[in-house]
Write a protein that holds these residues in place. Structure first.
Motif, PDB file in Angstrom:
ATOM      1  N   PHE A   1       0.425  -1.544   0.249  1.00 26.41           N
ATOM      2  CA  PHE A   1      -0.307  -0.174   0.102  1.00 26.41           C
ATOM      3  C   PHE A   1       1.159   1.561  -0.183  1.00 26.41           C
ATOM      4  O   PHE A   1       0.674   2.665  -0.507  1.00 26.41           O
ATOM      5  CB  PHE A   1      -0.570  -0.072   0.929  1.00 26.41           C
ATOM      6  N   ASN A   2       2.081   1.706   1.109  1.00 28.10           N
ATOM      7  CA  ASN A   2       2.236   2.304   1.063  1.00 28.10           C
ATOM      8  C   ASN A   2       3.702   2.750  -0.317  1.00 28.10           C
ATOM      9  O   ASN A   2       3.727   3.929  -1.235  1.00 28.10           O
ATOM     10  CB  ASN A   2       3.917   2.318   2.533  1.00 28.10           C
TER      11      ASN A   2
ATOM     12  N   MET B   1       0.706   3.882  -2.542  1.00 30.54           N
ATOM     13  CA  MET B   1       1.170   5.821  -2.847  1.00 30.54           C
ATOM     14  C   MET B   1       1.798   6.915  -3.336  1.00 30.54           C
ATOM     15  O   MET B   1       1.894   7.640  -3.823  1.00 30.54           O
ATOM     16  CB  MET B   1       0.419   6.059  -0.722  1.00 30.54           C
ATOM     17  N   THR B   2       3.504   5.657  -2.406  1.00 26.89           N
ATOM     18  CA  THR B   2       4.472   6.708  -3.758  1.00 26.89           C
ATOM     19  C   THR B   2       4.859   6.743  -4.763  1.00 26.89           C
ATOM     20  O   THR B   2       4.494   7.969  -5.476  1.00 26.89           O
ATOM     21  CB  THR B   2       5.465   6.525  -3.019  1.00 26.89           C
TER      22      THR B   2
ATOM     23  N   SER C   1       2.071   9.041  -6.612  1.00 27.37           N
ATOM     24  CA  SER C   1       2.885  10.711  -5.568  1.00 27.37           C
ATOM     25  C   SER C   1       3.596  11.285  -6.933  1.00 27.37           C
ATOM     26  O   SER C   1       3.311  11.991  -7.513  1.00 27.37           O
ATOM     27  CB  SER C   1       3.458  10.646  -4.633  1.00 27.37           C
TER      28      SER C   1
ATOM     29  N   ALA D   1       0.368  13.157   7.713  1.00 28.92           N
ATOM     30  CA  ALA D   1      -0.183  11.892   6.611  1.00 28.92           C
ATOM     31  C   ALA D   1       0.636  12.317   5.742  1.00 28.92           C
ATOM     32  O   ALA D   1       0.847  11.070   4.920  1.00 28.92           O
ATOM     33  CB  ALA D   1      -1.874  11.470   6.790  1.00 28.92           C
TER      34      ALA D   1
ATOM     35  N   GLY E   1       2.546  10.176   4.378  1.00 30.50           N
ATOM     36  CA  GLY E   1       3.244   8.858   4.153  1.00 30.50           C
ATOM     37  C   GLY E   1       4.606   8.108   4.256  1.00 30.50           C
ATOM     38  O   GLY E   1       5.246   9.219   5.281  1.00 30.50           O
TER      39      GLY E   1
ATOM     40  N   LEU F   1       1.966   7.520  11.158  1.00 29.33           N
ATOM     41  CA  LEU F   1       1.761   6.956  12.354  1.00 29.33           C
ATOM     42  C   LEU F   1       3.230   5.560  11.867  1.00 29.33           C
ATOM     43  O   LEU F   1       4.028   5.989  11.577  1.00 29.33           O
ATOM     44  CB  LEU F   1       0.127   5.410  11.916  1.00 29.33           C
TER      45      LEU F   1
ATOM     46  N   PHE G   1      -6.181  12.771  14.744  1.00 33.55           N
ATOM     47  CA  PHE G   1      -7.037  12.805  15.113  1.00 33.55           C
ATOM     48  C   PHE G   1      -7.339  13.297  17.083  1.00 33.55           C
ATOM     49  O   PHE G   1      -7.559  13.609  17.532  1.00 33.55           O
ATOM     50  CB  PHE G   1      -7.999  11.289  15.343  1.00 33.55           C
TER      51      PHE G   1
ATOM     52  N   LYS H   1      -1.999  14.918   0.624  1.00 34.58           N
ATOM     53  CA  LYS H   1      -2.651  14.691  -0.500  1.00 34.58           C
ATOM     54  C   LYS H   1      -3.214  13.551  -0.121  1.00 34.58           C
ATOM     55  O   LYS H   1      -2.628  12.668   0.793  1.00 34.58           O
ATOM     56  CB  LYS H   1      -1.533  13.940  -0.797  1.00 34.58           C
ATOM     57  N   HIS H   2      -4.513  13.117  -0.584  1.00 32.63           N
ATOM     58  CA  HIS H   2      -4.848  12.390   0.190  1.00 32.63           C
ATOM     59  C   HIS H   2      -5.221  11.426   1.222  1.00 32.63           C
ATOM     60  O   HIS H   2      -5.159  10.283   1.425  1.00 32.63           O
ATOM     61  CB  HIS H   2      -4.609  10.897  -0.905  1.00 32.63           C
ATOM     62  N   ILE H   3      -6.011  12.996   1.891  1.00 30.79           N
ATOM     63  CA  ILE H   3      -6.341  12.949   3.571  1.00 30.79           C
ATOM     64  C   ILE H   3      -7.791  12.777   3.362  1.00 30.79           C
ATOM     65  O   ILE H   3      -8.149  11.717   3.982  1.00 30.79           O
ATOM     66  CB  ILE H   3      -4.952  13.172   4.215  1.00 30.79           C
TER      67      ILE H   3
ATOM     68  N   TRP I   1     -12.144  10.278   4.825  1.00 31.92           N
ATOM     69  CA  TRP I   1     -12.786  10.420   6.426  1.00 31.92           C
ATOM     70  C   TRP I   1     -14.144  10.692   5.620  1.00 31.92           C
ATOM     71  O   TRP I   1     -14.059  11.538   4.668  1.00 31.92           O
ATOM     72  CB  TRP I   1     -11.848  11.122   7.317  1.00 31.92           C
TER      73      TRP I   1
END
Ligand SMILES: C[S@@+](CC[C@H](N)C(=O)[O-])C[C@H]1O[C@@H](n2cnc3c(N)ncnc32)[C@H](O)[C@@H]1O
Length: 357
Positions: free
Chosen positions: A167-168, A171-172, A175, A198, A200, A222, A250, A263-265, A269
């Motif tokens: 997944f990571n 995302m890269t 990007s 966030a 990434g 995280l 949060f 980006k894409h955060i 939600w």
């Protein structure tokens, strides 16, 4: 007078031109989209593009190199040639070559989408689409139905380490499509410290820092993700002007930046959680801070936009949504920001800029 029997008359060529594509073919294409998706995934997994990097190759050689069944591989490449991904050099030659889209499956190529292709139709992710009905009936992410937990908790669970790595990397990879297009049209100058909330593995922030040598950076994510970000920042020799902070958006967002980029955060939600993140950004920025979102801004009308499909991905996977410009404007106002402008560019994401009030 007796009722006329209903006879289905095929449309004339002129009628077809007026009404667009053949409706049955259109349905078939939509229903079979996952066949193309699976074939692209399989070709990517087998590294076919890299094997064709130096020029066309016969399918027999490709089959040997990938330890696959020659005829089955031929049929897959022939179908992909139909979709414009790879090309058979001459009809029946069984000699295949790269096409412009296939070049973006090459590993190491600038703007390569290889890692994204290894995530999107990957069985872990793809399987969730079989559960779309659950999401449509309940409005909840299929990932929770299938795996029993929200996706970002799942990625933090060591049991899903492999999926998190994929997944990571995806995302890269995405990007790498978006950031050059954003840097072409959007001027980041004047920002002393830019914080990527966030962020990434840091592709977005490090790309901006490379273009703006005076700028300092701060990346928040995280814990299981920040390790990857630290590694990238060190590899690019940016450690002295880019800090990495572990945090939960949060709970709070660190202070000390002039501008925040995400980006894409927000699209991950629902409105309630998006608002919580934006309010924490507002607190961190104080007044007159810049907020820069990189998001798909979908149109309110029927106009096609890839974001309208990504919206379903948001429903099924993290439980978020894509938004229109007026929906972003409303969220910003509730969180204490004023929307400045939306800057479209060559990528599917726009720059959505706001200022804290
Ligand atoms: C869709 S990814 C986007 C990552 C990055 N902005 C990019 O575009 O490459 C979402 C990111 O949100 C992070 N994230 C999820 N929940 C978070 C939380 N509660 N606090 C901070 N980051 C979080 C994930 O770890 C992940 O890196």
């Amino acid at each position: 007078m007796s009722a006329q029997p209903h006879v289905a008359v095929p449309p004339t060529a002129q009628e077809q031109q007026q009404t667009g594509p053949n409706p049955q073919q259109q349905l078939l294409q939509a229903a079979m989209g996952y066949v193309v998706s699976s074939a692209v995934y399989t070709a990517t997994k087998l590294g076919i593009a890299d094997l064709l990097a130096d020029g066309p190759k016969p399918v027999a050689e490709l089959a040997k190199q990938t330890q696959t069944h020659e005829d089955a591989l031929y049929r897959m490449l022939r179908a992909l040639a139909c979709a414009g991904i790879f090309a058979e050099v001459e009809a029946g030659s069984r000699l295949f070559a790269l096409t412009p889209p296939a070049e973006f499956l090459l590993s190491g190529r600038e703007g390569s989408m290889r890692e994204f292709l290894l995530f999107f139709p990957d069985p872990f992710h793809f399987h969730l689409y079989a559960e779309m009905l659950y999401s449509i009936k309940t409005g909840k992410p299929a990932v929770e139905h299938v795996h029993g937990m929200p996706v970002f908790e799942l990625f933090a669970d060591p049991k899903y380490k492999e999926e998190s790595v994929v997944f990571n990397a995806a995302m890269t990879s995405f990007s790498a499509v978006v950031v050059p297009a954003v840097l072409e049209v959007y001027d980041f100058s004047g920002i002393g410290t830019l914080m990527d909330v966030a962020g990434g593995h840091g592709f977005v922030l490090t790309s901006i820092l490379k273009k703006y040598p005076e700028m300092r950076g701060k990346l928040v994510d995280l814990e299981h993700v920040t390790k990857g970000a630290r590694q990238r920042i060190a590899e690019l020799k940016l450690t002295d002007r880019c800090e990495v902070v572990t945090g939960d958006f949060f709970q709070s967002v660190p202070e000390g930046a002039d501008a925040i980029i995400m980006k894409h955060i927000i699209h991950d939600w629902d409105d309630e959680k998006a608002l919580l993140i934006l309010k924490n950004c507002r607190k961190a920025l104080g007044k007159n801070g810049k907020l820069i979102l990189l998001e798909a801004v979908i149109s309110e009308d029927n106009e096609p936009h890839p974001g309208k499909f990504v919206d379903l991905e948001m429903l099924i996977f993290p439980g978020g949504r894509e938004r229109t410009e007026s929906e972003y404007r409303k969220l910003f106002e509730e969180a204490g920001f004023k929307m400045n402008r939306v800057v479209p560019n060559k990528s599917p994401l726009s720059v959505v800029e706001a200022v804290s009030q």
